[in-house]
Motif scaffolding. Structure first.
Motif, PDB file in Angstrom:
ATOM      1  N   THR A 308       0.838  -1.204   0.000  1.00 58.86           N
ATOM      2  CA  THR A 308       0.000   0.000   0.000  1.00 58.86           C
ATOM      3  C   THR A 308       0.869   1.249   0.000  1.00 58.86           C
ATOM      4  O   THR A 308       0.572   2.233  -0.672  1.00 58.86           O
ATOM      5  N   VAL A 383      -8.709  -0.474   3.535  1.00 56.16           N
ATOM      6  CA  VAL A 383      -7.955  -1.516   2.846  1.00 56.16           C
ATOM      7  C   VAL A 383      -7.373  -2.536   3.815  1.00 56.16           C
ATOM      8  O   VAL A 383      -7.128  -2.206   4.969  1.00 56.16           O
ATOM      9  N   GLY A 384      -7.169  -3.737   3.326  1.00 52.52           N
ATOM     10  CA  GLY A 384      -6.363  -4.709   4.055  1.00 52.52           C
ATOM     11  C   GLY A 384      -7.119  -5.893   4.592  1.00 52.52           C
ATOM     12  O   GLY A 384      -6.570  -6.977   4.732  1.00 52.52           O
ATOM     13  N   GLU A 385      -8.359  -5.705   4.928  1.00 49.46           N
ATOM     14  CA  GLU A 385      -9.172  -6.806   5.437  1.00 49.46           C
ATOM     15  C   GLU A 385     -10.627  -6.389   5.292  1.00 49.46           C
ATOM     16  O   GLU A 385     -10.912  -5.205   5.092  1.00 49.46           O
ATOM     17  N   PRO A 386     -11.504  -7.362   5.365  1.00 51.68           N
ATOM     18  CA  PRO A 386     -12.914  -6.982   5.256  1.00 51.68           C
ATOM     19  C   PRO A 386     -13.278  -6.019   6.393  1.00 51.68           C
ATOM     20  O   PRO A 386     -12.878  -6.218   7.533  1.00 51.68           O
ATOM     21  N   ASP A 408     -13.927   1.124  -0.259  1.00 51.52           N
ATOM     22  CA  ASP A 408     -13.369  -0.057   0.387  1.00 51.52           C
ATOM     23  C   ASP A 408     -12.633  -0.804  -0.712  1.00 51.52           C
ATOM     24  O   ASP A 408     -13.242  -1.388  -1.597  1.00 51.52           O
ATOM     25  N   THR A 409     -11.307  -0.726  -0.674  1.00 53.80           N
ATOM     26  CA  THR A 409     -10.508  -1.173  -1.812  1.00 53.80           C
ATOM     27  C   THR A 409      -9.935  -2.560  -1.572  1.00 53.80           C
ATOM     28  O   THR A 409      -9.188  -2.767  -0.631  1.00 53.80           O
ATOM     29  N   TRP A 411      -7.461  -5.486  -2.726  1.00 58.67           N
ATOM     30  CA  TRP A 411      -6.324  -5.871  -3.558  1.00 58.67           C
ATOM     31  C   TRP A 411      -5.338  -6.642  -2.714  1.00 58.67           C
ATOM     32  O   TRP A 411      -5.624  -6.957  -1.558  1.00 58.67           O
ATOM     33  N   GLN A 412      -4.203  -6.982  -3.295  1.00 61.40           N
ATOM     34  CA  GLN A 412      -3.210  -7.815  -2.609  1.00 61.40           C
ATOM     35  C   GLN A 412      -1.810  -7.341  -2.998  1.00 61.40           C
ATOM     36  O   GLN A 412      -1.660  -6.665  -4.020  1.00 61.40           O
ATOM     37  N   THR A 413      -0.827  -7.741  -2.205  1.00 61.15           N
ATOM     38  CA  THR A 413       0.560  -7.455  -2.576  1.00 61.15           C
ATOM     39  C   THR A 413       0.787  -7.918  -4.011  1.00 61.15           C
ATOM     40  O   THR A 413       1.449  -7.245  -4.806  1.00 61.15           O
ATOM     41  N   ASP A 499      -9.083 -15.774  -1.787  1.00 59.63           N
ATOM     42  CA  ASP A 499     -10.164 -15.164  -1.012  1.00 59.63           C
ATOM     43  C   ASP A 499     -11.502 -15.773  -1.423  1.00 59.63           C
ATOM     44  O   ASP A 499     -11.696 -16.116  -2.579  1.00 59.63           O
ATOM     45  N   ILE A 511     -16.139  -9.471   0.325  1.00 61.48           N
ATOM     46  CA  ILE A 511     -15.033 -10.386   0.580  1.00 61.48           C
ATOM     47  C   ILE A 511     -15.313 -11.041   1.932  1.00 61.48           C
ATOM     48  O   ILE A 511     -15.539 -10.356   2.929  1.00 61.48           O
ATOM     49  N   ARG A 514      -9.998 -15.191   3.665  1.00 57.81           N
ATOM     50  CA  ARG A 514      -9.060 -16.056   2.968  1.00 57.81           C
ATOM     51  C   ARG A 514      -9.518 -17.500   3.063  1.00 57.81           C
ATOM     52  O   ARG A 514     -10.079 -17.902   4.069  1.00 57.81           O
ATOM     53  N   LYS A 607      -2.911  -6.810  10.078  1.00 61.36           N
ATOM     54  CA  LYS A 607      -3.662  -8.048   9.886  1.00 61.36           C
ATOM     55  C   LYS A 607      -3.577  -8.889  11.145  1.00 61.36           C
ATOM     56  O   LYS A 607      -2.514  -9.075  11.712  1.00 61.36           O
TER      57      LYS A 607
END
Ligand code: WT7
Length: 643
Positions: A308, A383-386, A408-409, A411-413, A499, A511, A514, A607
């Protein structure tokens, strides 16, 4: 300034007319246009950036590998810097807010940044860094971290940023794996008022690696160990360098950076990102999702040690030519409302943070932020988790004052940039739902056999060709892992996100969590994310984590860890939490036990580490806890379980 509340229709929110009028994008036609021919759409976007040489073919697929803008040549720093000198020479690129409140902030104009980057690029060259070499960057959130990344990109060196709060061991693994010959670090940094001796960690971290030179930024002035001919002060290195360094010609598919992220095995994997596709995605996601216009002030709270930070505290906003804020410290130090003070101080218009931070802000209580009007804010991001419904609503009401769309975005690394969200000028926004795929992207939700699922049915979230220009191109030196992790579940033409998700009848995606967190209770499939969302409905619970533990009869049962803001009897909390779950999901999902704990173990990116909680029940080795933000929480939880 936008003063009206969003329009509410049922449980959906829409931007007002006034908001739409100002927004860069305000018509859903863009989705239709992109869907007609996604490759053409991305090409059209790519053309808005500067390329030294235009690509020959936009998309080439050779599963599980693919390329974007094949044959194109560019240098991302020309787009971040040189291009902005035409009209924005003296516009502020970023403002740095130091942790100590007594210290002055620093402003960097585009011209300042351009000169600093070029000087360091020349210095790196003199130290022998060549195109394709890996350079380790182990720096806190100070201006030099941005300068370092860009200086590498200027000369075509591959940066490997290692989060400054990672241990020397974590640094060592990354330097070993990439065979970096140079490391950029600092003497120390501030964290909650204390000086952390970063150089000491760096000295340990380079042991047994190929690092021959260390560049050291003077930040805190603490005493450091010094090895002659290996260690160099940054300021002395750049002092006499020219402020122009010709930009290296990079192929679109040349690697821009490697960033390590946790994999399923616990061993970090190096995610490889390339130059051309990443640039296009970083630019347009930053611009359109955060609606960055000439007078905006964008603040993303994430550290540059995470993806991010790469995309939205460096490349994205610079490409978009906006002004952004970076902050050295913790958002709740020295006062719990430090984050709110920063928003007011700079008149932040777009604020981007993680649900975990939102829940922390909430935990401090309503009184704390009562005095803030937040009237410069236009857009909020998560961002980062639901994000659970309760946190969403708190954020929407107490920070956004019901005026600001929440993007609410998702995405992933691995994806390098945001792939799913609602766009601020289009909407709709729905609590706990991330939104729809960014224009030009095709996602699907599949069952275990690969069948596409209808609305309301939960399954695996996958990305379909032509994927996204910024999707990872490999796991560094580990093609097997690349194939197995991302391209095996449904064959080598479908990107598996790990996910689970479902769509509502409007196509908005929620979402769930995982796949690694799935629990099967008596044959029923439930996920920890679902349970946590249910628990979050309880007004006193600010945060929770659910893990599956072995049960002789049911196979697995959930166990819940909850953080409560009210001091009640544990028994009562347990009863109420169970009642909440019974109400929202049903009796099959009831946790075997609810532990009331003061804090949950988290990574630095926020996380929650459920894997560690799970291990507390299996008796397995806990592994390296130094990468946690709060390793001490684990000890406390152990004691609580033992009781
Ligand atoms: C995982 C990726 C890329 C930003 C930081 C995280 C989860 C991320 C959301 C969201 C629900 C989300 C997913 C994803 N995630 N954003 N808005 N809503 N879940 O990057 O550490 O690589 O983690 O974070 O589970 O797979 P990351």
């Amino acid at each position: 300034m936008n003063k009206s509340k969003l329009i509410k229709k049922g449980n959906l929110y829409y931007p007002t007319k006034e908001f739409k009028k100002r927004a860069l994008l305000n018509s859903s036609k863009i989705y239709l246009e992109a869907a007609k021919n996604p490759i053409k759409f991305w090409e059209k976007l790519a053309k808005e950036l500067f390329w030294q040489k235009k690509w020959k073919k936009a998309f080439l697929h050779n599963p599980p590998y693919f390329k974007w803008f094949v044959g194109g040549k560019l240098n991302i720093t020309e787009n971040c810097l040189d291009r902005n000198l035409e009209k924005k020479k003296n516009k502020v690129a970023f403002i740095w807010e130091p942790e100590p409140t007594g210290e002055r902030e620093r402003y960097f104009t585009y011209y300042d940044l351009y000169r600093e980057v070029n000087k360091l690029a020349n210095a790196l060259k003199k130290l022998g860094v060549k195109k394709g070499d890996r350079v380790g960057i182990y720096l806190p959130m100070i201006p030099e971290v941005i300068i370092s990344m860009l200086a590498c990109a200027r000369i075509g060196a591959i940066h490997v940023v290692v989060f400054s709060a990672f241990s020397s061991q974590a640094l060592n693994i990354r330097l070993q794996d990439t065979k970096a010959k140079i490391l950029i670090t600092s003497d120390g940094y501030y964290r909650r008022g204390k000086v952390i001796n970063l150089k000491q960690n760096a000295d340990k971290g380079v042991n047994g690696t190929e690092v021959k030179k260390i560049i050291v930024v003077r930040r805190t002035g603490n005493e450091v160990f010094w090895q002659k001919n290996r260690d160099f002060w940054w300021e002395e290195l750049v002092k006499n360098e020219k402020d122009f360094c010709p930009p290296a010609t990079m192929d679109s598919e040349d690697t821009l950076f490697i960033l390590y992220t946790s994999g399923s095995t616990g061993k970090p994997k190096g995610v490889v990102h390339t130059s051309g596709g990443y640039m296009v995605q970083a630019n347009f996601t930053a611009k359109w999702i955060f609606d960055l216009k000439e007078d905006d002030i964008f603040w993303s709270m994430a550290d540059v040690g995470w993806v991010t930070g790469h995309t939205y505290s460096c490349y994205g906003p610079l490409l978009a030519g906006t002004t952004f804020v970076i902050f050295e410290g913790a958002p709740d130090w020295p006062a719990p409302d430090r984050w709110a003070q920063i928003i007011e101080k700079y008149g932040v218009t777009t604020f981007y943070t993680a649900p975990t931070a939102i829940r922390m802000f909430e935990k401090y209580g309503a009184d704390l932020i009562k005095k803030y009007k937040f009237d410069t804010l236009q857009i909020l991001g998560s961002v980062g988790e639901p994000i659970d419904t309760a946190a969403w609503k708190w954020y929407f009401k107490k920070v956004g004052k019901e005026r600001c769309p929440i993007v609410d975005t998702w995405w992933q690394t691995e994806t390098g940039g945001i792939l799913i969200t609602s766009l601020p000028g289009i909407g709709p926004f729905k609590p706990a739902f991330t939104g729809i795929p960014f224009p030009g992207l095709k996602f699907d939700i599949l069952d275990d056999k690969g069948k596409s699922l209808p609305a309301g049915k939960e399954g695996n979230l996958v990305l379909l060709p032509p994927f996204a220009p910024s999707l990872l191109r490999g796991v560094y030196k580990n093609p097997k892992k690349y194939l197995k992790t991302y391209w095996s579940e449904y064959g080598n033409k479908i990107y598996f996100t790990s996910d689970t998700a479902y769509k509502d009848k409007n196509g908005l995606i929620r979402i769930v969590g995982r796949v690694d967190d799935v629990i099967k209770v008596a044959g029923h499939r439930i996920t920890t994310g679902e349970l946590e969302n249910a628990i979050a409905q309880h007004p006193d619970i600010t945060e929770s984590a659910v893990v599956g533990v072995h049960d002789e009869i049911k196979g697995e049962v959930p166990v819940a860890f909850v953080v409560s803001k009210e001091k009640k009897k544990e028994k009562d909390i347990e009863k109420e939490v169970k009642e909440e779950i019974r109400k929202v999901i049903g009796p099959i999902a009831l946790p075997k036990k609810v532990y009331v704990v003061p804090d949950l173990p988290k990574t630095r990116s926020g996380k929650i580490m459920r894997r560690i909680l799970r291990k507390l029940f299996t008796g397995e080795e806990l592994g390296d806890l130094s990468t946690l933000a709060n390793p001490e929480s684990v000890k406390k939880i152990k004691e609580i379980i033992a009781k």
